[in-house]
Design a protein around this motif. Structure first.
Motif, PDB file in Angstrom:
ATOM      1  N   GLY A  43       0.807  -1.202   0.000  1.00  0.00           N
ATOM      2  CA  GLY A  43       0.000   0.000   0.000  1.00  0.00           C
ATOM      3  C   GLY A  43       0.845   1.260   0.000  1.00  0.00           C
ATOM      4  N   TYR A  44       0.155   2.400  -0.104  1.00  0.00           N
ATOM      5  CA  TYR A  44       0.859   3.677  -0.186  1.00  0.00           C
ATOM      6  C   TYR A  44       1.440   4.101   1.163  1.00  0.00           C
ATOM      7  N   ALA A  45       0.679   3.933   2.226  1.00  0.00           N
ATOM      8  CA  ALA A  45       1.087   4.459   3.528  1.00  0.00           C
ATOM      9  C   ALA A  45       2.457   3.935   3.989  1.00  0.00           C
ATOM     10  N   PRO A  46       2.713   2.611   3.963  1.00  0.00           N
ATOM     11  CA  PRO A  46       4.028   2.130   4.401  1.00  0.00           C
ATOM     12  C   PRO A  46       5.175   2.706   3.579  1.00  0.00           C
ATOM     13  N   TRP A  47       5.003   2.769   2.260  1.00  0.00           N
ATOM     14  CA  TRP A  47       6.107   3.228   1.419  1.00  0.00           C
ATOM     15  C   TRP A  47       6.277   4.736   1.466  1.00  0.00           C
ATOM     16  N   LEU A  48       5.223   5.458   1.831  1.00  0.00           N
ATOM     17  CA  LEU A  48       5.391   6.888   2.096  1.00  0.00           C
ATOM     18  C   LEU A  48       6.242   7.112   3.343  1.00  0.00           C
ATOM     19  N   GLN A  49       6.123   6.203   4.314  1.00  0.00           N
ATOM     20  CA  GLN A  49       6.986   6.287   5.506  1.00  0.00           C
ATOM     21  C   GLN A  49       8.439   6.008   5.138  1.00  0.00           C
ATOM     22  N   VAL A  50       8.659   5.084   4.204  1.00  0.00           N
ATOM     23  CA  VAL A  50      10.015   4.818   3.728  1.00  0.00           C
ATOM     24  C   VAL A  50      10.587   6.066   3.069  1.00  0.00           C
ATOM     25  N   LEU A  51       9.769   6.747   2.251  1.00  0.00           N
ATOM     26  CA  LEU A  51      10.227   7.981   1.613  1.00  0.00           C
ATOM     27  C   LEU A  51      10.552   9.044   2.657  1.00  0.00           C
ATOM     28  N   GLY A  52       9.686   9.185   3.651  1.00  0.00           N
ATOM     29  CA  GLY A  52       9.962  10.145   4.712  1.00  0.00           C
ATOM     30  C   GLY A  52      11.222   9.797   5.487  1.00  0.00           C
ATOM     31  N   SER A  53      11.399   8.504   5.783  1.00  0.00           N
ATOM     32  CA  SER A  53      12.612   8.059   6.487  1.00  0.00           C
ATOM     33  C   SER A  53      13.848   8.275   5.628  1.00  0.00           C
ATOM     34  N   TRP A  54      13.692   8.095   4.323  1.00  0.00           N
ATOM     35  CA  TRP A  54      14.814   8.307   3.397  1.00  0.00           C
ATOM     36  C   TRP A  54      15.352   9.727   3.538  1.00  0.00           C
ATOM     37  N   PHE A  55      14.456  10.696   3.590  1.00  0.00           N
ATOM     38  CA  PHE A  55      14.896  12.084   3.727  1.00  0.00           C
ATOM     39  C   PHE A  55      15.468  12.363   5.116  1.00  0.00           C
ATOM     40  N   LEU A  56      15.007  11.642   6.127  1.00  0.00           N
ATOM     41  CA  LEU A  56      15.590  11.807   7.457  1.00  0.00           C
ATOM     42  C   LEU A  56      17.014  11.259   7.504  1.00  0.00           C
ATOM     43  N   PHE A  57      17.242  10.104   6.869  1.00  0.00           N
ATOM     44  CA  PHE A  57      18.609   9.599   6.735  1.00  0.00           C
ATOM     45  C   PHE A  57      19.451  10.579   5.922  1.00  0.00           C
ATOM     46  N   PHE A  58      18.863  11.131   4.874  1.00  0.00           N
ATOM     47  CA  PHE A  58      19.527  12.110   4.011  1.00  0.00           C
ATOM     48  C   PHE A  58      20.053  13.274   4.829  1.00  0.00           C
ATOM     49  N   ASN A  59      19.274  13.692   5.829  1.00  0.00           N
ATOM     50  CA  ASN A  59      19.632  14.869   6.615  1.00  0.00           C
ATOM     51  C   ASN A  59      20.231  14.554   7.980  1.00  0.00           C
ATOM     52  N   SER A  60      20.470  13.314   8.283  1.00  0.00           N
ATOM     53  CA  SER A  60      21.155  12.962   9.527  1.00  0.00           C
ATOM     54  C   SER A  60      22.535  12.392   9.202  1.00  0.00           C
TER      55      SER A  60
END
Length: 436
Positions: A43-60
């Protein structure tokens, strides 16, 4: 009483005519909750969390992995009168606080402060870079880039890893591996961006541009990520009983030793290549970007294979090859050699960075204790990150030669590989003892 029994009882009462129909209104809310179960892994919701986490890793970790270009720049410009060892304290403070602060931010996440952590990091990270752009003295950089950036990254890192298990079960490792590539891509984009902009618009505006990009991408995470549920049990900060378990102690010491040496390559490979005349300043700035590009593959493949072969069976070869490459660094004196070495170091060290949480899950008997034990391991590891690169810088200053740094890096990671092998042997011995 569970959701199904609630819904069934309400339906029976409504059919009997003895209850008013308005009393059936709680049933749809429970039914919706039940219908959310299939959204695990799909579904969309889990993979949207992956995208959000991706940007958090990007900025940490992506920001922390960028320090090498700042180290080289400061050595040649604002802090040229200071030693490499002293300058390295700024970068080591970043990674130290990112890991150590997780001991605090983990329980805060469990207590329901996810949005507060994300909001603080989203504001603090760009603000810190704005202050860095105005800095000129060493203590300015310690405060703004070492402490403030480190704390901001710590607030972003914990939500990145803590929210994915709420949306994934079977594909948890894959989701974490994909999200973790954000740190590698951040380590590619930020150095190139800083290098190009500081040549055209100068250091202050180049650093401000980094802050603007961090702010914009953090806003993406803030808009996409949602906590699905709060943990039912609050996490302890420490569990002293864990130190009575030899496997936990061995793994913690291995992590300390490995990360004490690991970042020396990232911090000093650029200055080594430039000062020894292997590459010019322009190509030298791209070595860290190449390393992080290689790390992208190294974060996905080991996590995927670990689901089939076991995380320790992937961690040991990843750390061992990283140690070998550190020793190979001694004999590299050509442009193709340093480029290939940087890419390979990124590929194999990617597994070293991404696999430890998976290993901890495999050696923890009670999953309710996993968060606490991860925080303890991260805290121990943070001290290795804190002292490792300044030690490398001190060796460089005393000997005026990179050989000591290269040997220190290789030996520290090799010791970590040997300790992880000891963990593997101990686990096998315990399993055989239980079977007997």
């Amino acid at each position: 009483m569970d959701a199904n029994s609630d819904a069934s009882e309400t339906t029976v009462n409504a059919m009997g005519g003895g209850q008013d129909i308005e009393k059936t209104t709680p049933a749809p809310a429970q039914t919706i909750e039940d219908k959310e179960e299939p959204t695990f892994d799909t579904g969309y919701a889990p993979w949207l969390q992956v995208l959000g986490s991706w940007f958090l890793f990007f900025n940490s970790w992506g920001v922390v992995n960028t320090w090498g270009v700042y180290q080289t720049y400061y050595e040649q410009n604002q802090l040229s009168d200071m030693s490499s060892s002293d300058i390295a304290w700024v970068g080591s403070l970043q990674s130290f606080l990112l890991m150590l602060f997780g001991v605090v931010t983990g329980p805060l996440f469990d207590a329901g402060y996810f949005r507060a952590l994300l909001g603080f990091g989203t504001v603090m990270l760009p603000f810190s870079f704005m202050m860095v752009s105005l800095s000129s003295k060493f203590w300015h950089f310690i405060l703004c880039q070492g402490i403030c950036v480190g704390l901001a990254c710590g607030c972003l890192f914990v939500p990145a890893v803590a929210i994915l298990p709420q949306y994934f079960r079977r594909r948890k490792g894959l989701a974490n591996g994909i999200a973790a590539t954000g740190s590698s891509i951040g380590g590619v984009i930020y150095p190139i961006m800083f290098n190009q902009l500081q040549k055209t618009v100068g250091f202050p505006w180049a650093t401000r541009a980094v802050g603007f990009l961090a702010f914009g991408t953090c806003l993406i995470s803030l808009s996409l990520m949602r906590v699905r549920f709060l943990p039912t049990e609050k996490r302890k900060l420490f569990q002293l009983g864990a130190f009575k378990e030899p496997i936990f102690v061995l793994f913690s010491v291995g992590m300390f030793m490995g990360f004490m040496g690991f970042y020396n390559f990232l911090f000093y490979v650029q200055s080594y290549a430039i000062e020894t005349g292997i590459v010019d300043d322009n190509l030298g700035f791209y070595l860290l970007a190449m390393l992080n590009a290689g790390s992208t593959f190294g974060r996905i493949a080991p996590n995927f294979l670990a689901d089939h072969t076991g995380p320790l069976n992937m961690l040991i070869p990843a750390v061992s090859i990283t140690a070998i490459l550190s020793f190979v660094w001694i004999g590299v004196h050509t442009v193709p050699g340093i480029i290939v070495l940087s890419i390979l170091y990124g590929m194999f060290s990617g597994g070293f960075v991404s696999l430890p949480p998976v290993v901890m899950a495999s050696i923890t008997k009670d999953m309710r204790e996993l968060g606490t034990r991860l925080g303890m391991v991260f805290a121990i590891t943070s001290f290795g990150l804190l002292i490792g690169t300044p030690i490398g810088g001190a060796i460089l200053n005393d000997t005026n030669d990179y050989l000591g740094v290269q040997l220190f890096t290789g030996c520290a990671i090799a010791v970590a590989a040997a300790i992880f092998m000891g963990v593997r042997i101990s686990r096998t011995g315990l399993k055989l003892a239980v079977k007997a």
